[in-house]
Motif scaffolding. Structure first.
Motif, PDB file in Angstrom:
ATOM      1  N   MET A   1       0.819  -1.191   0.000  1.00  0.00           N
ATOM      2  CA  MET A   1       0.000   0.000   0.000  1.00  0.00           C
ATOM      3  C   MET A   1       0.868   1.262   0.000  1.00  0.00           C
ATOM      4  O   MET A   1       0.524   2.231  -0.669  1.00  0.00           O
ATOM      5  CB  MET A   1      -0.905  -0.068   1.237  1.00  0.00           C
ATOM      6  N   LYS A   2       1.943   1.231   0.795  1.00  0.00           N
ATOM      7  CA  LYS A   2       2.826   2.381   0.880  1.00  0.00           C
ATOM      8  C   LYS A   2       3.496   2.633  -0.469  1.00  0.00           C
ATOM      9  O   LYS A   2       3.700   3.779  -0.857  1.00  0.00           O
ATOM     10  CB  LYS A   2       3.867   2.136   1.969  1.00  0.00           C
ATOM     11  N   MET A   3       3.818   1.572  -1.180  1.00  0.00           N
ATOM     12  CA  MET A   3       4.456   1.687  -2.490  1.00  0.00           C
ATOM     13  C   MET A   3       3.514   2.338  -3.503  1.00  0.00           C
ATOM     14  O   MET A   3       3.934   3.206  -4.270  1.00  0.00           O
ATOM     15  CB  MET A   3       4.869   0.278  -2.950  1.00  0.00           C
ATOM     16  N   ILE A   4       2.256   1.986  -3.488  1.00  0.00           N
ATOM     17  CA  ILE A   4       1.266   2.551  -4.417  1.00  0.00           C
ATOM     18  C   ILE A   4       1.068   4.041  -4.098  1.00  0.00           C
ATOM     19  O   ILE A   4       0.966   4.865  -5.007  1.00  0.00           O
ATOM     20  CB  ILE A   4      -0.060   1.769  -4.319  1.00  0.00           C
ATOM     21  N   LYS A   5       1.037   4.351  -2.833  1.00  0.00           N
ATOM     22  CA  LYS A   5       0.876   5.745  -2.402  1.00  0.00           C
ATOM     23  C   LYS A   5       2.053   6.598  -2.895  1.00  0.00           C
ATOM     24  O   LYS A   5       1.871   7.714  -3.408  1.00  0.00           O
ATOM     25  CB  LYS A   5       0.792   5.794  -0.882  1.00  0.00           C
ATOM     26  N   ASN A   6       3.273   6.086  -2.773  1.00  0.00           N
ATOM     27  CA  ASN A   6       4.468   6.816  -3.232  1.00  0.00           C
ATOM     28  C   ASN A   6       4.474   6.984  -4.746  1.00  0.00           C
ATOM     29  O   ASN A   6       4.852   8.029  -5.271  1.00  0.00           O
ATOM     30  CB  ASN A   6       5.738   6.111  -2.769  1.00  0.00           C
ATOM     31  N   ILE A   7       4.060   5.951  -5.465  1.00  0.00           N
ATOM     32  CA  ILE A   7       4.012   6.025  -6.937  1.00  0.00           C
ATOM     33  C   ILE A   7       2.964   7.039  -7.371  1.00  0.00           C
ATOM     34  O   ILE A   7       3.190   7.843  -8.280  1.00  0.00           O
ATOM     35  CB  ILE A   7       3.738   4.626  -7.544  1.00  0.00           C
ATOM     36  N   LEU A   8       1.815   7.011  -6.733  1.00  0.00           N
ATOM     37  CA  LEU A   8       0.763   7.997  -7.051  1.00  0.00           C
ATOM     38  C   LEU A   8       1.238   9.417  -6.766  1.00  0.00           C
ATOM     39  O   LEU A   8       0.998  10.329  -7.560  1.00  0.00           O
ATOM     40  CB  LEU A   8      -0.495   7.701  -6.227  1.00  0.00           C
ATOM     41  N   MET A   9       1.894   9.624  -5.652  1.00  0.00           N
ATOM     42  CA  MET A   9       2.402  10.954  -5.294  1.00  0.00           C
ATOM     43  C   MET A   9       3.448  11.414  -6.304  1.00  0.00           C
ATOM     44  O   MET A   9       3.445  12.574  -6.724  1.00  0.00           O
ATOM     45  CB  MET A   9       3.004  10.913  -3.888  1.00  0.00           C
ATOM     46  N   LEU A  10       4.318  10.530  -6.716  1.00  0.00           N
ATOM     47  CA  LEU A  10       5.329  10.846  -7.723  1.00  0.00           C
ATOM     48  C   LEU A  10       4.683  11.194  -9.058  1.00  0.00           C
ATOM     49  O   LEU A  10       5.097  12.142  -9.738  1.00  0.00           O
ATOM     50  CB  LEU A  10       6.306   9.666  -7.881  1.00  0.00           C
ATOM     51  N   ALA A  11       3.645  10.470  -9.420  1.00  0.00           N
ATOM     52  CA  ALA A  11       2.931  10.729 -10.677  1.00  0.00           C
ATOM     53  C   ALA A  11       2.271  12.110 -10.647  1.00  0.00           C
ATOM     54  O   ALA A  11       2.294  12.851 -11.636  1.00  0.00           O
ATOM     55  CB  ALA A  11       1.901   9.630 -10.934  1.00  0.00           C
ATOM     56  N   VAL A  12       1.690  12.460  -9.525  1.00  0.00           N
ATOM     57  CA  VAL A  12       1.049  13.776  -9.388  1.00  0.00           C
ATOM     58  C   VAL A  12       2.085  14.889  -9.490  1.00  0.00           C
ATOM     59  O   VAL A  12       1.890  15.885 -10.203  1.00  0.00           O
ATOM     60  CB  VAL A  12       0.262  13.856  -8.053  1.00  0.00           C
ATOM     61  N   VAL A  13       3.205  14.735  -8.813  1.00  0.00           N
ATOM     62  CA  VAL A  13       4.260  15.748  -8.836  1.00  0.00           C
ATOM     63  C   VAL A  13       4.823  15.902 -10.244  1.00  0.00           C
ATOM     64  O   VAL A  13       5.015  17.013 -10.746  1.00  0.00           O
ATOM     65  CB  VAL A  13       5.376  15.406  -7.819  1.00  0.00           C
ATOM     66  N   VAL A  14       5.077  14.808 -10.930  1.00  0.00           N
ATOM     67  CA  VAL A  14       5.614  14.844 -12.292  1.00  0.00           C
ATOM     68  C   VAL A  14       4.600  15.486 -13.238  1.00  0.00           C
ATOM     69  O   VAL A  14       4.961  16.295 -14.100  1.00  0.00           O
ATOM     70  CB  VAL A  14       6.008  13.413 -12.765  1.00  0.00           C
ATOM     71  N   THR A  15       3.331  15.154 -13.071  1.00  0.00           N
ATOM     72  CA  THR A  15       2.281  15.734 -13.917  1.00  0.00           C
ATOM     73  C   THR A  15       2.241  17.251 -13.766  1.00  0.00           C
ATOM     74  O   THR A  15       2.195  17.986 -14.753  1.00  0.00           O
ATOM     75  CB  THR A  15       0.908  15.132 -13.554  1.00  0.00           C
ATOM     76  N   PHE A  16       2.259  17.728 -12.539  1.00  0.00           N
ATOM     77  CA  PHE A  16       2.238  19.168 -12.313  1.00  0.00           C
ATOM     78  C   PHE A  16       3.514  19.851 -12.793  1.00  0.00           C
ATOM     79  O   PHE A  16       3.473  20.953 -13.331  1.00  0.00           O
ATOM     80  CB  PHE A  16       2.008  19.488 -10.828  1.00  0.00           C
ATOM     81  N   ALA A  17       4.622  19.201 -12.607  1.00  0.00           N
ATOM     82  CA  ALA A  17       5.902  19.794 -12.998  1.00  0.00           C
ATOM     83  C   ALA A  17       5.999  20.002 -14.497  1.00  0.00           C
ATOM     84  O   ALA A  17       6.529  21.016 -14.969  1.00  0.00           O
ATOM     85  CB  ALA A  17       7.051  18.924 -12.508  1.00  0.00           C
ATOM     86  N   PHE A  18       5.485  19.055 -15.269  1.00  0.00           N
ATOM     87  CA  PHE A  18       5.607  19.171 -16.720  1.00  0.00           C
ATOM     88  C   PHE A  18       4.412  19.845 -17.389  1.00  0.00           C
ATOM     89  O   PHE A  18       4.502  20.285 -18.516  1.00  0.00           O
ATOM     90  CB  PHE A  18       5.855  17.785 -17.336  1.00  0.00           C
ATOM     91  N   SER A  19       3.290  19.909 -16.693  1.00  0.00           N
ATOM     92  CA  SER A  19       2.118  20.530 -17.316  1.00  0.00           C
ATOM     93  C   SER A  19       2.083  22.043 -17.116  1.00  0.00           C
ATOM     94  O   SER A  19       1.432  22.751 -17.866  1.00  0.00           O
ATOM     95  CB  SER A  19       0.830  19.912 -16.769  1.00  0.00           C
ATOM     96  N   CYS A  20       2.778  22.544 -16.139  1.00  0.00           N
ATOM     97  CA  CYS A  20       2.789  23.986 -15.878  1.00  0.00           C
ATOM     98  C   CYS A  20       3.939  24.637 -16.627  1.00  0.00           C
ATOM     99  O   CYS A  20       5.067  24.662 -16.141  1.00  0.00           O
ATOM    100  CB  CYS A  20       2.929  24.267 -14.383  1.00  0.00           C
ATOM    101  N   LYS A  21       3.650  25.112 -17.772  1.00  0.00           N
ATOM    102  CA  LYS A  21       4.672  25.817 -18.538  1.00  0.00           C
ATOM    103  C   LYS A  21       4.530  27.296 -18.242  1.00  0.00           C
ATOM    104  O   LYS A  21       3.473  27.879 -18.408  1.00  0.00           O
ATOM    105  CB  LYS A  21       4.504  25.561 -20.036  1.00  0.00           C
ATOM    106  N   ASN A  22       5.580  27.890 -17.828  1.00  0.00           N
ATOM    107  CA  ASN A  22       5.553  29.297 -17.467  1.00  0.00           C
ATOM    108  C   ASN A  22       6.126  30.114 -18.618  1.00  0.00           C
ATOM    109  O   ASN A  22       7.256  30.553 -18.582  1.00  0.00           O
ATOM    110  CB  ASN A  22       6.356  29.532 -16.178  1.00  0.00           C
TER     111      ASN A  22
END
Length: 135
Positions: A1-22
């Motif tokens: 469960m902890k592994m899935i939570k970390n992967i989901l959190m990483l996916a969210v961070v990566v999504t925001f990092a690359f989708s926000c073009k300034n």
């Protein structure tokens, strides 16, 4: 469960990092500018021009107060020239007597801010400091 939570959190961070073009784009503003030669050309050559000097009380600075009042007077229809001297608290205006009156000059100055008041309005043949008049 902890592994899935970390992967989901990483996916969210990566999504925001690359989708926000300034992409900051320079903003272009156009400013309307009136040519002083055009304003002089609009003056009536057959008009009777008078010169007035008066004291302006309540000014606290040369840039914010005196310059603002000077510009407001200069924009009046029938005003040929205007100069506001902050140090002497003196305004010098040359105007068309048919279009501008001492009362309208007073009203224009006091409409800039409630703190300004006009005193000692008088018509003159020549300004007390001719070199200070903007033409």
């Amino acid at each position: 469960m902890k592994m899935i939570k970390n992967i989901l959190m990483l996916a969210v961070v990566v999504t925001f990092a690359f989708s926000c073009k300034n992409d900051a784009k320079a903003e272009v503003k156009t400013v309307e500018h009136t040519n002083t030669n055009e304003a002089v050309a609009k003056l009536d050559p057959n008009a009777t021009y008078a010169k007035a000097e008066f004291t302006i009380e309540g000014m606290t600075c040369a840039i914010g107060c005196a310059a603002t009042i000077e510009k407001r007077i200069a924009k009046m229809e029938g005003v040929k020239s205007s100069k506001v001297d902050f140090d002497k608290k003196l305004a010098m205006v040359e105007y068309d007597e048919a279009k501008v009156s001492p009362e309208s000059l007073t009203k224009t100055v006091t409409s800039v801010a409630d703190l300004y008041s006009v005193k000692d309005m008088k018509k003159v043949d020549a300004f007390s400091s001719e070199e200070g008049v903007v033409k």
